[in-house]
Design an enzyme around this catalytic site. Structure first.
Site, mmCIF file in Angstrom:
data_model
loop_
_atom_site.group_PDB
_atom_site.id
_atom_site.type_symbol
_atom_site.label_atom_id
_atom_site.label_comp_id
_atom_site.label_asym_id
_atom_site.label_seq_id
_atom_site.Cartn_x
_atom_site.Cartn_y
_atom_site.Cartn_z
ATOM 1 C CE LYS B 72 -5.632 -11.321 -3.733
ATOM 2 N NZ LYS B 72 -6.938 -10.766 -4.122
ATOM 3 C CB SER B 147 -7.023 -7.210 -2.433
ATOM 4 O OG SER B 147 -7.651 -8.273 -3.115
ATOM 5 C CB SER B 171 -9.507 -7.713 -5.545
ATOM 6 O OG SER B 171 -9.780 -6.981 -4.380
#
Lengths: 95, 483
Positions: B72, B147, B171
């Protein structure tokens, strides 16, 4: 706790964020809704409840005070938008 | 079959037995990304040549030897970009490795690519990325969750072997549920946050998104453990998380919290999750009704505490030390205001302003202090529940993946997407989402996630329940047709 006195322009200034007039309007209404929603917390009886800052209680975490490698000056300055002579260039503070 | 459809442990077995080379593993990944990422948009960037070069030197005997792990865009990898999907960090190159990355490297893994996310991890759909949304591999007109939507989508689309994400309010688990992969949020402090760009420091936790439960356990084995660079990391022994996987659920008590089966829960999702819980019962688990009475207040407390912490953490983006700097400014205050006004996207601005407000003079007690007290009550709810049960089972997300654009104009409706996940962050406990079936929407099959929550430091128990469910069902084997 509902927030009739929520002044988005003033708070944005505190947060050092310059908003456009459109953003001011949109955020005022959107954040107003969020603040109305979170006002539900007033229903909760929190008398005699300790606040919790941290989910896992850890206290006084120390490590040995020994020198170790850290970023050198070149690496620390590498991402700076403006730099010179090994220093960050900051926008003029005093006229 | 392409190598990219394999799990980490399957790929590693092929590498170890020399049926494939590390270069082939990376090259296969490159081909798959070229094939599907134009549709998915899971990657913000990746450097295939560099990964191939690194593949030449890996030791395949190491636990993750030769396996690329996608990251990420909020986790620092030395020499790679780290932009948090934000304009304000465009061009930023990390000067150091996050602890999790150093650990991945030490285990032989190849840190790979930058996967998309909501800007600064604020969002539930990946639509807050400054570089365009990621699309759900099961239906490209829908969001992948967020997210860590990029992490979940690239794993589900077989354009990653596994990925790391971060979970502040759901997330990791919510996008894993919506994309049909496994997402594990470890106990707060189990994994070092050093080198993770901070959103809400008392809630943030790094964890794996994987194709099966065994991979999640294997990755947690590598990344867990105390770290002198993160004083909030937990100084507790790290067990081998794969040891208990095959122990089954016979005799375990799983709690069914009545507050998680409420209005707003999609009826199809409810049916699917209830069937999954019945399946666990069939495997020998005892299902116990429990109550987490403060559940309905978790969302409100979260949306005070998380923005408050974010407003402090994001103060560092000042256009001086790194990142974007606005032009034509008339003094320092103007420099800050314009840099942050132009550099941050709408959701980040909303949350920083909200956080600044709840911490500001005269409002602190009414909002922040009160929310912290409610947080104590939420933690107590879980502590009481875990006196009776080994794990809690519930839906991960109240709905399947929604349409792109459906909620972008209404932040509050977007926040509701995390309603079943954020209490775990508030309490600091661990949890996992695993695929537990599909619902049909407009002729498309959309994955549903089963969330299993465990007491702090009891990741092994959560993984044990998850593995028993997974290995006796077929959901984790389903693959989306992309394009």
């Amino acid at each position: 706790m509902s927030a009739p006195d929520f002044n988005v322009e003033y708070v944005a200034e505190l947060a050092r964020i310059k908003l456009t007039p459109e953003e001011i309007e949109t955020f005022r209404s959107q954040l107003g809704q969020v603040l109305d929603h979170v006002a539900k917390l007033n229903e909760v009886d929190v008398s005699d409840v300790e606040p919790m800052a941290h989910s896992f209680p850890v206290y006084n975490v120390f490590r040995a005070d020994e020198p170790r490698e850290s970023l050198d000056r070149e690496a620390a300055l590498f991402n700076a938008p403006r730099q010179a002579q090994g220093l960050f260039i900051v926008t003029k503070v005093v006229e | 079959m392409e190598i990219t459809s394999l799990t980490v442990h399957e790929t590693q077995a092929l590498l170890r037995s020399k049926q494939v080379s590390p270069q082939e593993v990376v090259e296969a990944l490159g081909r798959r990304i070229a094939e599907v990422d134009p549709v998915i948009h899971g990657y913000l960037s990746y450097d295939l040549d560099r990964a191939i070069l690194e593949a030449q030197d890996v030791d395949v005997r190491l636990p993750l030897g030769g396996v690329p792990i996608s990251l990420k865009d909020v986790i620092n990898v030395k020499g790679h970009p780290c932009g948090c999907a934000s304009r304000i960090l465009q061009g930023y190159i990390s000067p150091y490795d996050a602890t999790v990355v150093a650990k991945l490297r030490a285990a032989g893994a190849i840190p790979f690519g930058r996967v998309n996310m909501d800007e600064f991890a604020m969002g539930s759909s990946t639509e807050n990325s400054a570089f365009g949304p990621t699309r759900n591999p099961w239906d490209a007109t829908r969001i992948p969750g967020g997210s860590s939507g990029g992490s979940a989508a690239v794993v589900a689309a077989d354009e990653a072997y596994a990925a790391l994400g971060s979970d502040t309010g759901g997330s990791i688990r919510q996008p894993a549920a919506l994309c049909g992969c496994v997402g594990l949020k470890p106990t707060y402090g189990r994994v070092s946050r050093f080198g993770l760009v901070a959103f809400a420091s008392s809630l943030d936790q790094i964890g794996p998104l994987t194709k099966d439960v065994r991979d999640a356990a294997i990755l947690l084995n590598i990344i867990a453990g105390p770290d002198p660079c993160d004083s909030t990391s937990v100084n507790e022994p790290v067990p081998d998380f794969t040891v208990d996987l095959e122990k089954g659920v016979k005799g375990l008590k799983v709690g069914l919290p009545k507050e998680y089966f409420i209005e707003g829960l999609d009826p199809q999702v409810e049916t699917t999750v209830r069937a999954a819980i019945a399946h666990l019962e069939g495997l020998g688990a005892e299902v116990v009704d429990i109550s987490l009475p403060h559940t309905e207040h978790a969302l409100s407390a979260y949306y005070i505490i998380a923005p408050a912490e974010a407003s402090a953490n994001l103060a560092r983006f000042d256009g001086v030390r790194y990142g974007f700097r606005a032009k034509d400014v008339s003094g320092l205050l103007d420099h800050y205001g314009k840099t942050r006004g132009e550099g941050f996207g709408a959701e980040v601005k909303r949350r920083v302003i909200l956080g600044t407000y709840v911490l500001s003079s005269g409002y602190y007690d009414a909002y922040y202090l009160r929310a912290q007290k409610v947080r104590t009550l939420i933690r107590r709810d879980f502590a009481t529940a875990f006196e009776k049960v080994d794990a809690i089972v519930c839906p991960t997300s109240p709905t399947p993946a929604f349409k792109l654009g459906e909620r972008t104009g209404d932040p509050l409706s977007m926040y509701l997407a995390d309603i079943f996940t954020l209490a775990a962050n508030m309490a600091g406990i661990c949890g996992i989402s695993i695929p537990c079936g599909f619902v049909e929407e407009e002729g498309k099959q959309l994955p549903v996630g089963l969330q299993i929550l465990g007491k702090e430091l009891k990741e092994s128990k959560v993984l044990q329940v998850a593995y028993a469910y997974e290995q006796s069902t077929v959901w984790h084997q389903a693959k989306p047709q992309i394009g």
